[in-house]
Each structure stands twice: as structure tokens, then as C-alpha cells.
Design a protein around this motif. Structure first.
Motif, PDB file in Angstrom:
ATOM      1  N   VAL A 185      66.666   3.090  -9.352  1.00  0.00           N
ATOM      2  CA  VAL A 185      66.372   3.331 -10.768  1.00  0.00           C
ATOM      3  C   VAL A 185      67.660   3.521 -11.554  1.00  0.00           C
ATOM      4  CG1 VAL A 185      65.281   4.902 -12.405  1.00  0.00           C
ATOM      5  CG2 VAL A 185      64.099   4.308 -10.290  1.00  0.00           C
ATOM      6  N   PHE A 186      68.552   4.344 -11.019  1.00  0.00           N
ATOM      7  CA  PHE A 186      69.817   4.575 -11.707  1.00  0.00           C
ATOM      8  C   PHE A 186      70.670   3.309 -11.731  1.00  0.00           C
ATOM      9  CE2 PHE A 186      68.604   8.752  -9.894  1.00  0.00           C
ATOM     10  CZ  PHE A 186      68.443   9.439 -11.086  1.00  0.00           C
ATOM     11  N   GLY A 187      70.612   2.542 -10.637  1.00  0.00           N
ATOM     12  CA  GLY A 187      71.365   1.299 -10.591  1.00  0.00           C
ATOM     13  C   GLY A 187      70.920   0.325 -11.663  1.00  0.00           C
ATOM     14  N   THR A 188      69.605   0.236 -11.872  1.00  0.00           N
ATOM     15  CA  THR A 188      69.080  -0.638 -12.919  1.00  0.00           C
ATOM     16  C   THR A 188      69.582  -0.196 -14.291  1.00  0.00           C
ATOM     17  OG1 THR A 188      67.085  -1.117 -11.636  1.00  0.00           O
ATOM     18  CG2 THR A 188      66.978  -1.488 -14.019  1.00  0.00           C
ATOM     19  N   GLY A 189      69.553   1.111 -14.530  1.00  0.00           N
ATOM     20  CA  GLY A 189      70.055   1.636 -15.803  1.00  0.00           C
ATOM     21  C   GLY A 189      71.531   1.348 -15.994  1.00  0.00           C
ATOM     22  N   ILE A 190      72.314   1.503 -14.926  1.00  0.00           N
ATOM     23  CA  ILE A 190      73.759   1.247 -15.007  1.00  0.00           C
ATOM     24  C   ILE A 190      74.025  -0.217 -15.332  1.00  0.00           C
ATOM     25  CG2 ILE A 190      75.877   1.100 -13.628  1.00  0.00           C
ATOM     26  CD1 ILE A 190      74.921   3.624 -12.165  1.00  0.00           C
ATOM     27  N   ILE A 191      73.270  -1.123 -14.706  1.00  0.00           N
ATOM     28  CA  ILE A 191      73.455  -2.554 -14.970  1.00  0.00           C
ATOM     29  C   ILE A 191      73.172  -2.880 -16.435  1.00  0.00           C
ATOM     30  CG2 ILE A 191      72.534  -4.852 -14.483  1.00  0.00           C
ATOM     31  CD1 ILE A 191      72.074  -3.890 -11.592  1.00  0.00           C
ATOM     32  N   LEU A 258      57.964   2.071 -19.049  1.00  0.00           N
ATOM     33  CA  LEU A 258      59.415   2.162 -18.890  1.00  0.00           C
ATOM     34  C   LEU A 258      59.994   0.883 -18.292  1.00  0.00           C
ATOM     35  CD1 LEU A 258      59.828   5.850 -17.617  1.00  0.00           C
ATOM     36  CD2 LEU A 258      60.204   4.953 -19.926  1.00  0.00           C
ATOM     37  N   ALA A 259      59.316   0.328 -17.282  1.00  0.00           N
ATOM     38  CA  ALA A 259      59.802  -0.907 -16.663  1.00  0.00           C
ATOM     39  C   ALA A 259      59.782  -2.063 -17.661  1.00  0.00           C
ATOM     40  CB  ALA A 259      58.957  -1.248 -15.440  1.00  0.00           C
ATOM     41  N   THR A 260      58.730  -2.148 -18.471  1.00  0.00           N
ATOM     42  CA  THR A 260      58.631  -3.225 -19.455  1.00  0.00           C
ATOM     43  C   THR A 260      59.722  -3.104 -20.509  1.00  0.00           C
ATOM     44  OG1 THR A 260      56.229  -3.316 -19.127  1.00  0.00           O
ATOM     45  CG2 THR A 260      57.114  -4.363 -21.115  1.00  0.00           C
ATOM     46  N   ILE A 261      59.996  -1.883 -20.944  1.00  0.00           N
ATOM     47  CA  ILE A 261      61.089  -1.667 -21.904  1.00  0.00           C
ATOM     48  C   ILE A 261      62.412  -2.119 -21.304  1.00  0.00           C
ATOM     49  CG2 ILE A 261      62.449   0.100 -23.098  1.00  0.00           C
ATOM     50  CD1 ILE A 261      59.841   1.675 -23.463  1.00  0.00           C
ATOM     51  N   GLY A 262      62.653  -1.753 -20.040  1.00  0.00           N
ATOM     52  CA  GLY A 262      63.889  -2.142 -19.375  1.00  0.00           C
ATOM     53  C   GLY A 262      64.014  -3.646 -19.228  1.00  0.00           C
ATOM     54  N   TYR A 263      62.961  -4.299 -18.774  1.00  0.00           N
ATOM     55  CA  TYR A 263      62.995  -5.751 -18.600  1.00  0.00           C
ATOM     56  C   TYR A 263      63.163  -6.476 -19.931  1.00  0.00           C
ATOM     57  CZ  TYR A 263      61.648  -5.563 -13.657  1.00  0.00           C
ATOM     58  OH  TYR A 263      61.621  -5.346 -12.302  1.00  0.00           O
ATOM     59  N   ALA A 264      62.397  -6.061 -20.936  1.00  0.00           N
ATOM     60  CA  ALA A 264      62.491  -6.716 -22.248  1.00  0.00           C
ATOM     61  C   ALA A 264      63.880  -6.536 -22.841  1.00  0.00           C
ATOM     62  CB  ALA A 264      61.423  -6.149 -23.184  1.00  0.00           C
ATOM     63  N   SER A 265      64.449  -5.341 -22.706  1.00  0.00           N
ATOM     64  CA  SER A 265      65.793  -5.082 -23.234  1.00  0.00           C
ATOM     65  C   SER A 265      66.817  -5.972 -22.564  1.00  0.00           C
ATOM     66  CB  SER A 265      66.167  -3.609 -23.028  1.00  0.00           C
ATOM     67  OG  SER A 265      65.257  -2.763 -23.699  1.00  0.00           O
ATOM     68  N   SER A 293      82.003  -5.141 -16.845  1.00  0.00           N
ATOM     69  CA  SER A 293      81.413  -6.242 -16.092  1.00  0.00           C
ATOM     70  C   SER A 293      81.476  -5.976 -14.597  1.00  0.00           C
ATOM     71  CB  SER A 293      82.141  -7.554 -16.405  1.00  0.00           C
ATOM     72  OG  SER A 293      82.000  -7.899 -17.765  1.00  0.00           O
ATOM     73  N   ARG A 294      82.606  -5.474 -14.151  1.00  0.00           N
ATOM     74  CA  ARG A 294      82.767  -5.210 -12.718  1.00  0.00           C
ATOM     75  C   ARG A 294      81.845  -4.081 -12.259  1.00  0.00           C
ATOM     76  NH1 ARG A 294      86.863  -7.394  -9.693  1.00  0.00           N
ATOM     77  NH2 ARG A 294      88.108  -8.940 -10.805  1.00  0.00           N
ATOM     78  N   ILE A 295      81.618  -3.105 -13.122  1.00  0.00           N
ATOM     79  CA  ILE A 295      80.676  -2.036 -12.775  1.00  0.00           C
ATOM     80  C   ILE A 295      79.283  -2.625 -12.556  1.00  0.00           C
ATOM     81  CG2 ILE A 295      79.464   0.003 -13.651  1.00  0.00           C
ATOM     82  CD1 ILE A 295      82.066   0.824 -15.021  1.00  0.00           C
ATOM     83  N   ALA A 296      78.871  -3.519 -13.468  1.00  0.00           N
ATOM     84  CA  ALA A 296      77.554  -4.149 -13.340  1.00  0.00           C
ATOM     85  C   ALA A 296      77.471  -4.979 -12.066  1.00  0.00           C
ATOM     86  CB  ALA A 296      77.281  -5.027 -14.563  1.00  0.00           C
ATOM     87  N   ILE A 297      78.535  -5.727 -11.764  1.00  0.00           N
ATOM     88  CA  ILE A 297      78.528  -6.597 -10.588  1.00  0.00           C
ATOM     89  C   ILE A 297      78.533  -5.777  -9.303  1.00  0.00           C
ATOM     90  CG2 ILE A 297      79.831  -8.339  -9.319  1.00  0.00           C
ATOM     91  CD1 ILE A 297      80.808  -9.375 -12.059  1.00  0.00           C
ATOM     92  N   TYR A 298      79.384  -4.747  -9.248  1.00  0.00           N
ATOM     93  CA  TYR A 298      79.450  -3.926  -8.039  1.00  0.00           C
ATOM     94  C   TYR A 298      78.141  -3.174  -7.805  1.00  0.00           C
ATOM     95  CZ  TYR A 298      84.478  -4.844  -7.959  1.00  0.00           C
ATOM     96  OH  TYR A 298      85.705  -5.459  -7.911  1.00  0.00           O
TER      97      TYR A 298
END
Length: 421
Positions: A185-191, A258-265, A293-298
Motif C-alpha cells: 500500500v505504501f509502495g503504491t502511494g510512493i510511486i 480508495l483503490a479507484t481514486i489511486g488508479y484514476a489519479s 524518478s529513481r525512487i519510483a523505479i526502485y
């Protein structure tokens, strides 16, 4: 099976999205999980690697296809409620496979089990493709010579990641990995935040207008949207783990909102950033010289390494259970694990198209497990076919649409895969 793997089953049931990989074994204990933690576990299951391909899905279908994202979210939320209603009919139901058996006997159980195991296998393969794509984008090395054979960098990284992951598949107690993967969950938010930062502060901006609609890409978009919400095999486990099962409908509502908001965003941000040029994994478009960018990729690279073993182990256990008792030992465990990993590597090297493979999973498997089976099982268990009412009409319409989505999406996905081979 349950005695031998009791700790393993308990860990996965009480922790993360790995819970959705348990489809046949009854839980060993009642977790008495709170409303908040159940929401966290459910959101962790729904918010997976689909976050990377959602901009590609929007680019495939155009802006109007975003409406379909919300429609699919509503439909899969409703089918989640149907799973709950099926479980309310019989207190002995513990897993999704139990629902299939209650509705259609052994054929129903077999159908559910095969669908979910196939999904787990292909998603595990997708993890390797994802790792190979992003690592080859990060490290521009030349061809690797091994025993006189030239191996491209993407293929090299797929094999390298598989070798790194292999020891984790040998483990039978995956408690540690299950808790590590709770960071999903936190990883998705960070990305999402990292990519938003890249667009806002690192010079990319939101300059792409996109296209209103791509009719030919609608089936691909629908398939990927469905893949994003394909966590229904977990719902019986979540339901049984709750302290107050009457709150399960509210849990589903919170998770899907919450998942729909995340995906749509993520879809809107990625499409505005890169338009029709967005890759099947939006991280492949990011500038490598930016820290955000590197944070998102890692972050993208870390999650599959933890989750691969959680996805593939239920298949390993199922295969071992088919063997005679005298062959159930550590050597056999290692052999089966190795064969499974090698098979996913072969497919990842043969079909290295993350977006189209996930589209195939969405169209062929998630449509089945998240839309068709919940409707058909509830229809049979509740005997709704004997009553003519709005619910009956709604279920029939959803089934017909699901069949149409599955056939068209599967055809388009296979066509794209064959075209790019």
C-alpha cells in the motif's frame, strides 16, 4: 497439508495480499482482525502492479475509457458483495473454492482453483518481465556472453532476478516475506507521489492532450482495468478473518473507493505526462537523471521480489500434493520450486510484453474470477434464477457483458502478443 504448512497458512491469512493465493486450504485459526486492518489488507490486495499499466490502459482507450474504469470498479465491488452473500448462505464456506463447490460441486471447485492458480502463475511471470524491463532501462549494459551465447541485457536481467528470487521460493514459512509485502500500500502511494513530483517539479509537466477515444483499444483498456480490480479470491479470507463480519460490506466500499481514486489519479497523471507515448509500465518513461524518478523505479523493483514467492508457493504446494507421499521431501520441494521458476522465466523470455500479458490475465482470468464466477455462483446458490426481480436482471446483464469483455479482450491480447513476437 494443513498440519505441515499450518504456520505458513496462518501468516498469509493474517498479513497481506498474499492471502489471495490461498484458495483451497481452510484457515487454521480465527484472526479476529479489526475493521481498519481488514481495510488495509484489502486495499493492499487491490492496489498491485496494475498501478504501473493503468496509464497505458487509458492511452489505449482514450479519455472516454476512463468511464469504463469507474464502471468496472462498481461492477467488481458489486460482485465482491455477491461473494459475501454466498458466504452468508453457508457458515462452512472458508475459501473461494468452497463457494465454487457449493454452487457447482467438484467442477465448480476445480474451475475456481485452476483459474486462480493460472492467474498466480501469469502474474508471477509478469513480475519477471517488469523487473527485466526496468533494470534494462536503468543499466545500459551490452550483450552478455555465456558459454558462447549472446544474451541481451533484458533477458540477462530476467534470469538474474529469477536467480535472486529462487531461494525465497524454497522457503515454506513465508511469514517474513508476507510482512515485507505489506508495504505494498505504501509502495503504491510512493510511486504515485514520485511520478507526480517528477511531472510537477522536474520539468516534464502535463502537456499531452491525449485522444478522446480509441475504439480499437477499448478491449485492451477494459482488460487492464479489470486486472486492476481482480482481488476477489482474497475476499472470503478477509471476510472470515474479521472480528465483526457485518462490517465487511463497508470494508469493500472503503477499499474500492480508495483503490479507484489511486488508479484514476495515476491514469490521468501518466496520460497527461506522456500521452500516446506512455509505455506499458509508466516507469519506463521516467527520466533517469531525476531522484524522484529513481525512487519510483526502485520502489517498483522492490515489491515483485518480495511478492513472487508468495504468488508461486501455493502452486508449488498444490503440485506437491499431487505426488505420492514418499516423494514429499525437501529434495522434491526444491525440484518443484526450481521447475516452476524456470517455467516462468521461459515464458517471460518468450512473451516479454508486460502490458499485453497483464491484459490477457485481466480478460481471460480476472473477468472469470472477479465477474463471471461470483455472479454465477450467487445465481445458483441463492436460486435467483427462480425469481424475476431487478437483482436477477442485473446479474444476467453483468454476466453477458463479462462474457463479451472476456472474449474480445482475450482475442485482442493474444493478437497483440502474436503480432509483437
Amino acid at each position: 497439508m494443513e498440519e505441515k504448512h499450518g504456520n505458513y497458512s496462518y501468516e498469509l491469512r493474517c498479513a497481506t495480499d498474499a492471502e489471495k493465493t490461498i484458495v483451497t486450504s481452510p484457515p487454521t485459526t480465527n484472526c479476529n482482525v479489526s475493521f481498519f486492518r481488514t481495510c488495509f489488507n484489502g486495499l493492499n490486495a487491490i492496489s498491485g502492479v496494475g498501478i504501473l499499466s493503468i496509464p497505458f490502459a487509458l492511452a489505449s482507450g482514450g479519455w472516454l475509457s476512463l468511464i469504463l474504469l469507474f464502471v468496472i470498479a462498481v461492477v467488481t465491488f458489486y460482485t465482491g458483495l455477491l461473494i459475501k452473500n454466498c458466504m452468508d448462505k453457508n457458515a462452512n464456506i472458508r475459501t473461494y473454492a468452497d463457494i465454487g463447490e457449493l454452487a457447482f460441486g467438484k467442477i465448480g471447485r476445480l474451475t475456481v482453483t485452476i483459474s486462480i492458480y493460472t492467474e498466480l502463475f501469469l502474474v508471477s511471470t509478469g513480475f519477471l518481465i517488469l523487473e527485466g524491463d526496468n533494470l534494462s532501462n536503468l543499466f545500459h549494459i551490452g550483450e552478455i556472453q555465456v558459454a558462447g551465447l549472446a544474451i541481451g541485457r533484458k533477458h540477462f536481467f530476467v534470469v538474474l532476478v529469477a536467480l535472486v528470487i529462487l531461494p525465497t521460493v524454497f522457503m515454506n514459512n513465508l511469514g517474513l516475506l508476507s510482512y515485507i509485502s505489506a508495504s505494498g500500500v505504501f509502495g503504491t502511494g510512493i510511486i504515485i507521489l514520485s511520478i507526480l513530483w517528477t511531472a510537477t517539479f522536474d520539468g516534464i509537466g502535463f502537456h499531452q492532450k491525449g485522444t478522446l477515444v480509441h475504439w480499437n483499444g477499448i478491449p485492451t483498456a477494459i482488460s487492464l482495468y479489470t486486472f486492476c480490480f481482480g482481488a476477489h479470491s482474497l475476499f472470503p479470507t478477509l471476510y472470515n478473518s474479521m472480528r465483526n463480519k457485518h462490517q465487511f460490506s463497508s470494508v469493500l466500499l472503503v477499499c474500492f473507493i480508495l483503490a479507484t481514486i489511486g488508479y484514476a489519479s495515476m491514469a490521468i497523471i501518466g496520460y497527461l505526462m506522456f500521452g500516446g507515448e506512455v509505455e506499458s509500465q509508466v516507469t519506463l518513461n521516467l527520466p533517469l537523471d531525476k531522484i524522484s524518478s529513481r525512487i519510483a523505479i526502485y520502489t517498483t523493483l522492490a515489491n515483485p521480489i518480495c511478492k513472487y514467492a508468495l504468488m508461486i508457493t501455493p502452486i508449488k504446494i498444490a503440485l506437491k500434493d499431487l505426488l505420492p507421499r514418499r516423494y514429499k521431501n525437501k529434495v522434491t520441494d526444491i525440484l518443484v520450486s526450481t521447475i516452476l521458476v524456470i517455467s516462468t522465466v521461459i515464458i517471460a523470455l518468450t512473451i516479454p510484453f508486460f502490458g499485453y500479458l497483464m491484459s490477457l490475465v485481466g480478460a481471460l482470468l480476472n473477468v472469470t474470477t472477479s465477474i463471471l464466477l461470483p455472479c454465477l455462483c450467487y445465481f445458483k446458490i441463492s436460486q435467483s434464477y427462480k425469481k424475476f426481480r431487478f437483482e436477477t436482471i442485473a446479474i444476467v446483464v453483468i454476466v453477458l457483458l463479462g462474457i463479451t469483455m472476456g472474449i474480445s479482450g482475450t482475442y485482442m491480447s493474444l493478437n497483440e502478443i502474436v503480432h509483437h513476437l
